[in-house]
Design a protein around this motif. Structure first.
Motif, PDB file in Angstrom:
ATOM      1  N   SER A   1    -129.195  51.103  76.349  1.00 39.12           N
ATOM      2  CA  SER A   1    -129.514  50.200  75.247  1.00 39.12           C
ATOM      3  C   SER A   1    -130.021  48.880  75.821  1.00 39.12           C
ATOM      4  O   SER A   1    -129.269  48.189  76.521  1.00 39.12           O
ATOM      5  CB  SER A   1    -128.270  49.947  74.388  1.00 39.12           C
ATOM      6  OG  SER A   1    -128.510  48.892  73.471  1.00 39.12           O
ATOM      7  N   PRO A   2    -131.270  48.518  75.568  1.00 35.83           N
ATOM      8  CA  PRO A   2    -131.791  47.255  76.108  1.00 35.83           C
ATOM      9  C   PRO A   2    -131.021  46.036  75.633  1.00 35.83           C
ATOM     10  O   PRO A   2    -130.972  45.009  76.328  1.00 35.83           O
ATOM     11  CB  PRO A   2    -133.241  47.225  75.576  1.00 35.83           C
ATOM     12  CG  PRO A   2    -133.578  48.656  75.308  1.00 35.83           C
ATOM     13  CD  PRO A   2    -132.301  49.273  74.848  1.00 35.83           C
ATOM     14  N   THR A   3    -130.381  46.140  74.459  1.00 31.30           N
ATOM     15  CA  THR A   3    -129.674  44.977  73.911  1.00 31.30           C
ATOM     16  C   THR A   3    -128.161  45.155  73.889  1.00 31.30           C
ATOM     17  O   THR A   3    -127.448  44.330  73.321  1.00 31.30           O
ATOM     18  CB  THR A   3    -130.170  44.691  72.483  1.00 31.30           C
ATOM     19  OG1 THR A   3    -130.070  45.891  71.709  1.00 31.30           O
ATOM     20  CG2 THR A   3    -131.608  44.213  72.504  1.00 31.30           C
ATOM     21  N   GLY A   4    -127.645  46.230  74.492  1.00 27.56           N
ATOM     22  CA  GLY A   4    -126.202  46.409  74.619  1.00 27.56           C
ATOM     23  C   GLY A   4    -125.594  47.292  73.544  1.00 27.56           C
ATOM     24  O   GLY A   4    -126.166  47.475  72.461  1.00 27.56           O
ATOM     25  N   PRO A   5    -124.411  47.858  73.831  1.00 27.39           N
ATOM     26  CA  PRO A   5    -123.758  48.786  72.902  1.00 27.39           C
ATOM     27  C   PRO A   5    -123.445  48.180  71.535  1.00 27.39           C
ATOM     28  O   PRO A   5    -123.533  48.875  70.522  1.00 27.39           O
ATOM     29  CB  PRO A   5    -122.464  49.165  73.644  1.00 27.39           C
ATOM     30  CG  PRO A   5    -122.781  48.956  75.089  1.00 27.39           C
ATOM     31  CD  PRO A   5    -123.704  47.777  75.116  1.00 27.39           C
TER      32      PRO A   5
ATOM     33  N   LEU B   1    -124.271  49.721  67.676  1.00 25.60           N
ATOM     34  CA  LEU B   1    -123.361  49.895  66.545  1.00 25.60           C
ATOM     35  C   LEU B   1    -123.889  49.173  65.302  1.00 25.60           C
ATOM     36  O   LEU B   1    -123.777  49.683  64.181  1.00 25.60           O
ATOM     37  CB  LEU B   1    -121.967  49.387  66.914  1.00 25.60           C
ATOM     38  CG  LEU B   1    -121.230  50.201  67.993  1.00 25.60           C
ATOM     39  CD1 LEU B   1    -119.930  49.516  68.384  1.00 25.60           C
ATOM     40  CD2 LEU B   1    -120.963  51.622  67.504  1.00 25.60           C
ATOM     41  N   ARG B   2    -124.469  47.999  65.488  1.00 28.39           N
ATOM     42  CA  ARG B   2    -125.048  47.286  64.344  1.00 28.39           C
ATOM     43  C   ARG B   2    -126.202  48.084  63.735  1.00 28.39           C
ATOM     44  O   ARG B   2    -126.333  48.193  62.516  1.00 28.39           O
ATOM     45  CB  ARG B   2    -125.534  45.901  64.772  1.00 28.39           C
ATOM     46  CG  ARG B   2    -124.412  44.900  65.020  1.00 28.39           C
ATOM     47  CD  ARG B   2    -124.947  43.483  65.077  1.00 28.39           C
ATOM     48  NE  ARG B   2    -125.926  43.292  66.158  1.00 28.39           N
ATOM     49  CZ  ARG B   2    -125.588  42.936  67.400  1.00 28.39           C
ATOM     50  NH1 ARG B   2    -124.305  42.735  67.720  1.00 28.39           N
ATOM     51  NH2 ARG B   2    -126.520  42.769  68.319  1.00 28.39           N
ATOM     52  N   ALA B   3    -127.042  48.655  64.606  1.00 26.51           N
ATOM     53  CA  ALA B   3    -128.172  49.445  64.113  1.00 26.51           C
ATOM     54  C   ALA B   3    -127.684  50.669  63.348  1.00 26.51           C
ATOM     55  O   ALA B   3    -128.261  51.044  62.317  1.00 26.51           O
ATOM     56  CB  ALA B   3    -129.062  49.863  65.278  1.00 26.51           C
ATOM     57  N   LEU B   4    -126.611  51.298  63.838  1.00 23.21           N
ATOM     58  CA  LEU B   4    -126.068  52.464  63.160  1.00 23.21           C
ATOM     59  C   LEU B   4    -125.480  52.068  61.805  1.00 23.21           C
ATOM     60  O   LEU B   4    -125.649  52.777  60.806  1.00 23.21           O
ATOM     61  CB  LEU B   4    -125.001  53.129  64.036  1.00 23.21           C
ATOM     62  CG  LEU B   4    -124.380  54.422  63.518  1.00 23.21           C
ATOM     63  CD1 LEU B   4    -125.439  55.484  63.274  1.00 23.21           C
ATOM     64  CD2 LEU B   4    -123.324  54.932  64.502  1.00 23.21           C
ATOM     65  N   ARG B   5    -124.809  50.940  61.780  1.00 21.19           N
ATOM     66  CA  ARG B   5    -124.231  50.452  60.523  1.00 21.19           C
ATOM     67  C   ARG B   5    -125.320  50.207  59.473  1.00 21.19           C
ATOM     68  O   ARG B   5    -125.146  50.510  58.294  1.00 21.19           O
ATOM     69  CB  ARG B   5    -123.441  49.172  60.792  1.00 21.19           C
ATOM     70  CG  ARG B   5    -122.645  48.653  59.614  1.00 21.19           C
ATOM     71  CD  ARG B   5    -121.903  47.371  59.995  1.00 21.19           C
ATOM     72  NE  ARG B   5    -121.050  47.581  61.161  1.00 21.19           N
ATOM     73  CZ  ARG B   5    -121.215  46.962  62.337  1.00 21.19           C
ATOM     74  NH1 ARG B   5    -122.211  46.107  62.511  1.00 21.19           N
ATOM     75  NH2 ARG B   5    -120.396  47.196  63.334  1.00 21.19           N
TER      76      ARG B   5
END
Length: 376
Positions: free
Chosen positions: A239-243, A247-251
């Motif tokens: 993930s270029p911007t971190g885990p 999680l935010r994208a999945l939410r």
């Protein structure tokens, strides 16, 4: 485990040889005649006399030999033997011998004050006079079954995984027919497995109805047959911007999050915060393109090494059963999380132990009474 193909006498002979080796050449271990008459005769297979090097004080040991022993038979049979011995003014020492004794069977024997010796090297035996204390560890798992042995069912494989999830997620009572219907396993296979679980004291029945389950013992027993990364082929991502951004994208995907669930360290910390770091792990559908499809949705790139996100192709849809939303993100059920953690790499077993402790403190929050369709 292998069926013992010799007699109880053969088993006693091997046990005596093992004792002589453990005690050393200066000790004498003599086998005498059958240990008496009456009701005791059927319980004991040999009487041993143990003599120390100084020949000063000897002790008598009664040997009970078993071709196989389960926790249930240890609870039943050894408990009865100890009750009989307890009626004598000076009870002799009892030594249970078998080809192999599981860790749970060893626990049951210790709880009843019986010494034991198996032919793989598991020994726990104490005598006060003369002073003897022997404790050694042998095989933790049953020796490989011989081709001629009786075929048994185990807790390995998807069918067993579904049944363990049923037994741990839901409070009894229920019957084998209901378990078979709910899990999709055949009734004969379910019945055989339940019989073995009863022998291991992992379930208790009143007639045909299961009335007690050792949910923690079941989770541990299942995890012994399960490897998170071996049984679920995985693809590593970066993930270029971190885990946390993943999680935010999945939410933000909201209703489109079916077919994915968080497991591993991030899910464990949601129940029992104990560590930091670790890979973000997702179960996804087993289809070959599922990891890349989710990677596209979440802004991830394939990684040859040093992946901070893993997509696990689910070995069975049971991993998604009873998934729960945590801050809008689907997480696997607590019982699945424990199995994954105990069967996972690195710090995951320790994290699973912390989750187990939390679950034991409040079973009412996650373990529900069963009704038809609950496992979906």
């Amino acid at each position: 485990m292998n069926e013992w193909d010799g007699s109880e006498n053969d088993l006693v002979e091997q046990a005596v040889r093992a004792l002589r080796s453990l005690l050393g050449d200066d000790w004498q271990v003599a086998e005498t005649t059958a240990p008496g008459a009456g009701s005791q005769r059927s319980f004991f297979d040999a009487r041993l006399t143990i003599t120390p090097p100084d020949r000063d004080r000897l002790t008598e040991v009664l040997v009970s030999a078993h071709r196989s022993m389960t926790p249930r038979s240890a609870q039943r049979d050894v408990g009865l033997i100890q009750e009989i011995l307890g009626q004598t003014s000076s009870p002799p020492n009892l030594l249970v011998v078998a080809p192999w004794l599981s860790p749970r069977t060893q626990d049951e024997l210790r709880a009843r004050g019986a010494g034991y010796l198996d032919l793989t090297g598991n020994v726990d035996w104490s005598v006060s006079v003369p002073s003897i204390r022997i404790f050694t560890r042998g095989a933790a798992k049953a020796p490989r079954q011989s081709a001629a042995g009786v075929k048994t069912v185990t807790l390995a494989g998807p069918r067993a995984g579904r049944i363990v999830r049923f037994l741990t997620d839901f409070e009894p009572p229920y019957r084998a027919t209901e378990i078979a219907e709910e899990t999709g396993a055949s009734l004969p296979w379910v019945s055989r497995l339940l019989g073995q679980l009863e022998d291991q004291l992992l379930i208790g029945r009143d007639g045909r109805t299961i009335v007690r389950t050792d949910w923690e013992g079941l989770l541990r027993a299942r995890a012994e047959t399960y490897s998170l990364l071996r049984h679920n082929p995985f693809v590593g991502m970066v993930s270029p911007t971190g885990p946390e951004a993943v999680l935010r994208a999945l939410r933000e995907l909201g209703p489109r999050t079916s077919g994915i669930a968080v497991t591993g360290p991030f899910a464990a910390r949601a129940i029992a915060p104990s560590t930091t770091g670790g890979q973000l792990m997702f179960y996804v559908d087993a289809g070959p393109h599922a990891p890349d499809a989710w990677a596209g949705k979440l802004g991830l790139l394939r990684a040859e090494g040093d992946a901070d996100v893993l997509f696990l192709r689910a070995h069975d849809d049971i991993v998604f059963s009873r998934a729960r939303l945590v801050d809008g993100v689907p997480h696997v059920a607590p019982t699945q999380l424990v199995i994954d953690g105990l069967g996972g790499p690195g710090r995951m077993p320790a994290e699973a132990e912390a989750v187990l402790k939390s679950l034991a403190a409040d079973t009412g929050s996650w373990r529900l009474p069963w009704h038809k369709g609950s496992l979906a």
